[in-house]
Design an enzyme around this catalytic site. Structure first.
Site, PDB file in Angstrom:
ATOM      1  NE  ARG A 179       1.822   3.232   0.798  1.00 28.40           N
ATOM      2  CZ  ARG A 179       2.281   2.034   1.151  1.00 28.40           C
ATOM      3  NH1 ARG A 179       2.138   1.002   0.324  1.00 28.40           N
ATOM      4  NH2 ARG A 179       2.888   1.864   2.301  1.00 28.40           N
ATOM      5  CB  CYS A 237       7.978  -1.338  -2.414  1.00 24.58           C
ATOM      6  SG  CYS A 237       8.349  -2.921  -1.629  1.00 24.58           S
TER       7      CYS A 237
END
Length: 282
Positions: A179, A237
């Site tokens: 990611r 995050c």
């Protein structure tokens, strides 16, 4: 004070004259369990929890509604404070949070309580799977606590603060490496990372049993990324949950860190924010 507690230490603490308030914060990032049904933390709690534990709802009590500030923005402090008092949390009462084992949700509760001034909060290392004592299904009715949240300054980053820290200090991206690199993005508008941020997946903070690696190992891991006590450190995050786990790991390593709560879900929703892809911070 150590920020984590082992299952055996917790058992001893529960038998002591000053037992901790227990928060069960079971939650899953995935919208569906293996059965195809959405994960229901409250139902998991009702099916069996550590005796005396009170359920804390991450989506409704440890965060406010999703929106421009991300998927798990900071909770309304009145809502959060009321939830903690209902659980029996007082300023002078130790608190232990646990979840289903991954540690993210428990770390979010730990971070919120620490950020808002509670001096004695720990996370059960390894979560509920590490507990080998009895479970109960009846919900307790604790005496109301007196905890009033009073946020600390400097522990929270906004988008501009995160961008600046990526250049002036160390900004860690706690998501999975793919990611960060922008190879996949299963949730947010675009993949990639905040320019200047370093990849530091939360999964590397723990061993195969989901327990935190020793402090010396964590210190070496973060030190290799330049994250030490001598520089300002921040973490983000996807939505400010797994990053809380990284802040906890940094705490175990002796490195204070700020949390960008909006995280990638806020950053990537703004098309004017720059996005970096690939393995390098850029």
């Amino acid at each position: 004070m150590n920020a984590i507690i082992s299952a055996s230490e917790l058992a001893d603490a529960l038998r002591s004259e000053r037992p901790p308030v227990l928060l069960d914060v079971r939650w899953q990032l995935s919208t569906a369990a293996a059965s195809g049904q959405p994960f229901d933390g409250r139902a998991a709690y009702a099916s069996g929890h550590i005796p005396g534990a009170v359920f804390a709802d991450l989506d409704r009590e440890l965060a406010s509604a999703p929106g421009p500030r991300g998927r798990h923005p900071l909770p309304d402090l009145d809502v959060f404070g009321a939830a903690m008092r209902r659980a029996g949390v007082s300023a002078g009462t130790p608190v232990v949070a646990y979840d289903g084992g991954i540690g993210w949700a428990a770390a979010r509760a730990w971070w919120l309580l620490r950020w808002t001034g509670h001096p004695d909060v720990r996370v059960l290392d390894g979560g509920l799977p590490a507990w080998d004592g009895p479970l109960e299904t009846e919900a307790p009715d604790p005496a109301a606590g007196d905890f009033v949240p009073k946020p600390a300054e400097g522990a929270v980053l906004d988008a501009d603060g995160a961008a600046a820290l990526a250049r002036s200090g160390v900004l860690l991206d706690a998501r999975a490496g793919e990611r960060y690199r922008g190879e996949v993005e299963p949730i947010d508008r675009v993949g990639g990372h905040i320019p200047g941020a370093l990849s530091a997946p939360t999964s590397d903070n723990v061993d195969a049993d989901g327990r935190f690696r020793p402090a010396a190992e964590l210190r070496a891991r973060f030190g290799a990324l330049g994250a030490t006590r001598d520089v300002p450190v921040g973490v983000y995050c996807g939505s400010g949950v797994s990053a809380a786990h990284e802040v906890l790991a940094l705490e175990v390593a002796g490195v204070p860190a700020a949390l960008y709560v909006g995280s990638w879900s806020e950053w990537s929703s703004d098309s004017e924010r720059p996005v970096a892809v690939g393995p390098e911070p850029q």
